[in-house]
Design a protein around this motif. Structure first.
Motif, PDB file in Angstrom:
ATOM      1  N   ALA A  50       0.832  -1.202   0.000  1.00 24.35           N
ATOM      2  CA  ALA A  50       0.000   0.000   0.000  1.00 24.35           C
ATOM      3  C   ALA A  50       0.869   1.254   0.000  1.00 24.35           C
ATOM      4  O   ALA A  50       0.574   2.219  -0.711  1.00 24.35           O
ATOM      5  CB  ALA A  50      -0.927   0.002   1.214  1.00 24.35           C
ATOM      6  N   ASP A  51       1.953   1.228   0.774  1.00 24.51           N
ATOM      7  CA  ASP A  51       2.866   2.369   0.809  1.00 24.51           C
ATOM      8  C   ASP A  51       3.521   2.576  -0.558  1.00 24.51           C
ATOM      9  O   ASP A  51       3.642   3.708  -1.034  1.00 24.51           O
ATOM     10  CB  ASP A  51       3.932   2.165   1.882  1.00 24.51           C
ATOM     11  CG  ASP A  51       4.882   3.340   1.980  1.00 24.51           C
ATOM     12  OD1 ASP A  51       4.397   4.481   2.090  1.00 24.51           O
ATOM     13  OD2 ASP A  51       6.111   3.112   1.927  1.00 24.51           O
ATOM     14  N   LEU A  52       3.930   1.488  -1.196  1.00 24.14           N
ATOM     15  CA  LEU A  52       4.515   1.589  -2.530  1.00 24.14           C
ATOM     16  C   LEU A  52       3.502   2.141  -3.532  1.00 24.14           C
ATOM     17  O   LEU A  52       3.844   2.973  -4.375  1.00 24.14           O
ATOM     18  CB  LEU A  52       5.036   0.229  -2.998  1.00 24.14           C
ATOM     19  CG  LEU A  52       6.258  -0.315  -2.278  1.00 24.14           C
ATOM     20  CD1 LEU A  52       6.557  -1.733  -2.739  1.00 24.14           C
ATOM     21  CD2 LEU A  52       7.453   0.585  -2.501  1.00 24.14           C
ATOM     22  N   ALA A  53       2.266   1.681  -3.442  1.00 21.24           N
ATOM     23  CA  ALA A  53       1.229   2.165  -4.351  1.00 21.24           C
ATOM     24  C   ALA A  53       0.964   3.650  -4.137  1.00 21.24           C
ATOM     25  O   ALA A  53       0.742   4.388  -5.107  1.00 21.24           O
ATOM     26  CB  ALA A  53      -0.056   1.364  -4.145  1.00 21.24           C
ATOM     27  N   ASP A  54       0.999   4.107  -2.881  1.00 20.78           N
ATOM     28  CA  ASP A  54       0.817   5.541  -2.601  1.00 20.78           C
ATOM     29  C   ASP A  54       1.915   6.377  -3.247  1.00 20.78           C
ATOM     30  O   ASP A  54       1.673   7.512  -3.661  1.00 20.78           O
ATOM     31  CB  ASP A  54       0.818   5.801  -1.093  1.00 20.78           C
ATOM     32  CG  ASP A  54      -0.441   5.278  -0.421  1.00 20.78           C
ATOM     33  OD1 ASP A  54      -1.426   5.002  -1.146  1.00 20.78           O
ATOM     34  OD2 ASP A  54      -0.423   5.135   0.825  1.00 20.78           O
ATOM     35  N   ARG A  55       3.112   5.791  -3.337  1.00 22.11           N
ATOM     36  CA  ARG A  55       4.244   6.514  -3.924  1.00 22.11           C
ATOM     37  C   ARG A  55       4.398   6.234  -5.416  1.00 22.11           C
ATOM     38  O   ARG A  55       5.403   6.565  -6.016  1.00 22.11           O
ATOM     39  CB  ARG A  55       5.529   6.149  -3.181  1.00 22.11           C
ATOM     40  CG  ARG A  55       5.501   6.648  -1.747  1.00 22.11           C
ATOM     41  CD  ARG A  55       6.830   6.488  -1.083  1.00 22.11           C
ATOM     42  NE  ARG A  55       7.079   5.095  -0.745  1.00 22.11           N
ATOM     43  CZ  ARG A  55       8.287   4.585  -0.524  1.00 22.11           C
ATOM     44  NH1 ARG A  55       9.352   5.344  -0.625  1.00 22.11           N
ATOM     45  NH2 ARG A  55       8.435   3.314  -0.215  1.00 22.11           N
ATOM     46  N   LYS A  56       3.376   5.597  -6.005  1.00 20.04           N
ATOM     47  CA  LYS A  56       3.339   5.301  -7.450  1.00 20.04           C
ATOM     48  C   LYS A  56       4.495   4.382  -7.867  1.00 20.04           C
ATOM     49  O   LYS A  56       5.093   4.546  -8.930  1.00 20.04           O
ATOM     50  CB  LYS A  56       3.370   6.584  -8.287  1.00 20.04           C
ATOM     51  CG  LYS A  56       2.368   7.634  -7.890  1.00 20.04           C
ATOM     52  CD  LYS A  56       1.150   7.569  -8.753  1.00 20.04           C
ATOM     53  CE  LYS A  56       0.212   8.715  -8.553  1.00 20.04           C
ATOM     54  NZ  LYS A  56      -0.447   8.785  -7.297  1.00 20.04           N
ATOM     55  N   ILE A  57       4.810   3.394  -7.001  1.00 18.63           N
ATOM     56  CA  ILE A  57       5.842   2.404  -7.290  1.00 18.63           C
ATOM     57  C   ILE A  57       5.153   1.059  -7.434  1.00 18.63           C
ATOM     58  O   ILE A  57       4.369   0.659  -6.589  1.00 18.63           O
ATOM     59  CB  ILE A  57       6.887   2.351  -6.154  1.00 18.63           C
ATOM     60  CG1 ILE A  57       7.582   3.697  -6.004  1.00 18.63           C
ATOM     61  CG2 ILE A  57       7.910   1.250  -6.425  1.00 18.63           C
ATOM     62  CD1 ILE A  57       8.476   3.780  -4.785  1.00 18.63           C
ATOM     63  N   GLU A  58       5.471   0.362  -8.515  1.00 22.11           N
ATOM     64  CA  GLU A  58       4.853  -0.943  -8.756  1.00 22.11           C
ATOM     65  C   GLU A  58       5.667  -2.037  -8.067  1.00 22.11           C
ATOM     66  O   GLU A  58       6.861  -2.185  -8.307  1.00 22.11           O
ATOM     67  CB  GLU A  58       4.804  -1.225 -10.260  1.00 22.11           C
ATOM     68  CG  GLU A  58       4.211  -2.564 -10.595  1.00 22.11           C
ATOM     69  CD  GLU A  58       4.277  -2.871 -12.071  1.00 22.11           C
ATOM     70  OE1 GLU A  58       3.875  -3.973 -12.439  1.00 22.11           O
ATOM     71  OE2 GLU A  58       4.744  -2.020 -12.843  1.00 22.11           O
ATOM     72  N   ALA A  59       5.044  -2.799  -7.203  1.00 16.23           N
ATOM     73  CA  ALA A  59       5.708  -3.928  -6.560  1.00 16.23           C
ATOM     74  C   ALA A  59       5.749  -5.086  -7.539  1.00 16.23           C
ATOM     75  O   ALA A  59       4.740  -5.425  -8.155  1.00 16.23           O
ATOM     76  CB  ALA A  59       4.960  -4.330  -5.294  1.00 16.23           C
ATOM     77  N   VAL A  60       6.908  -5.690  -7.708  1.00 16.09           N
ATOM     78  CA  VAL A  60       7.039  -6.782  -8.669  1.00 16.09           C
ATOM     79  C   VAL A  60       7.200  -8.136  -7.983  1.00 16.09           C
ATOM     80  O   VAL A  60       7.269  -9.150  -8.660  1.00 16.09           O
ATOM     81  CB  VAL A  60       8.215  -6.550  -9.647  1.00 16.09           C
ATOM     82  CG1 VAL A  60       7.953  -5.339 -10.501  1.00 16.09           C
ATOM     83  CG2 VAL A  60       9.515  -6.428  -8.914  1.00 16.09           C
TER      84      VAL A  60
END
Length: 91
Positions: A14-24
């Protein structure tokens, strides 16, 4: 993000998504709700992480404290060449 059993993967995602980073990273196999991931992107990420792991074996790179970027890059080239030669010789 830190729970009593370790890191909460959903909170990190969720934190990554808030920062517009795609988790792979794929989710764990025992997860009830499966997480979709890009297998090709994950494979590329894994290859890069493994290459850094191989480069860190060389103490000159792992403890590089030089002030000259060209000297550091030269050590990376030497370590990469040694790794490549070992790979070619094994094949």
């Amino acid at each position: 993000m830190l729970t009593d059993k370790g890191y909460d993967a959903d909170a990190i995602r969720a934190d990554l998504a808030d920062r517009k980073i795609e988790a792979v990273n794929p989710g764990r196999l025992n997860r009830r709700v499966k997480i979709e991931h890009d297998r090709a992107l994950y494979k590329q990420r894994n290859r890069i992480e493994r290459m850094f792991g191989h480069l860190k074996v060389n103490r000159a790179i792992a403890t590089a404290t030089t002030n000259w970027p060209s000297s550091f890059l030269g050590m990376v080239h030497l370590a990469t060449a040694r790794y490549w030669l070992k790979f070619v010789h094994a094949a």
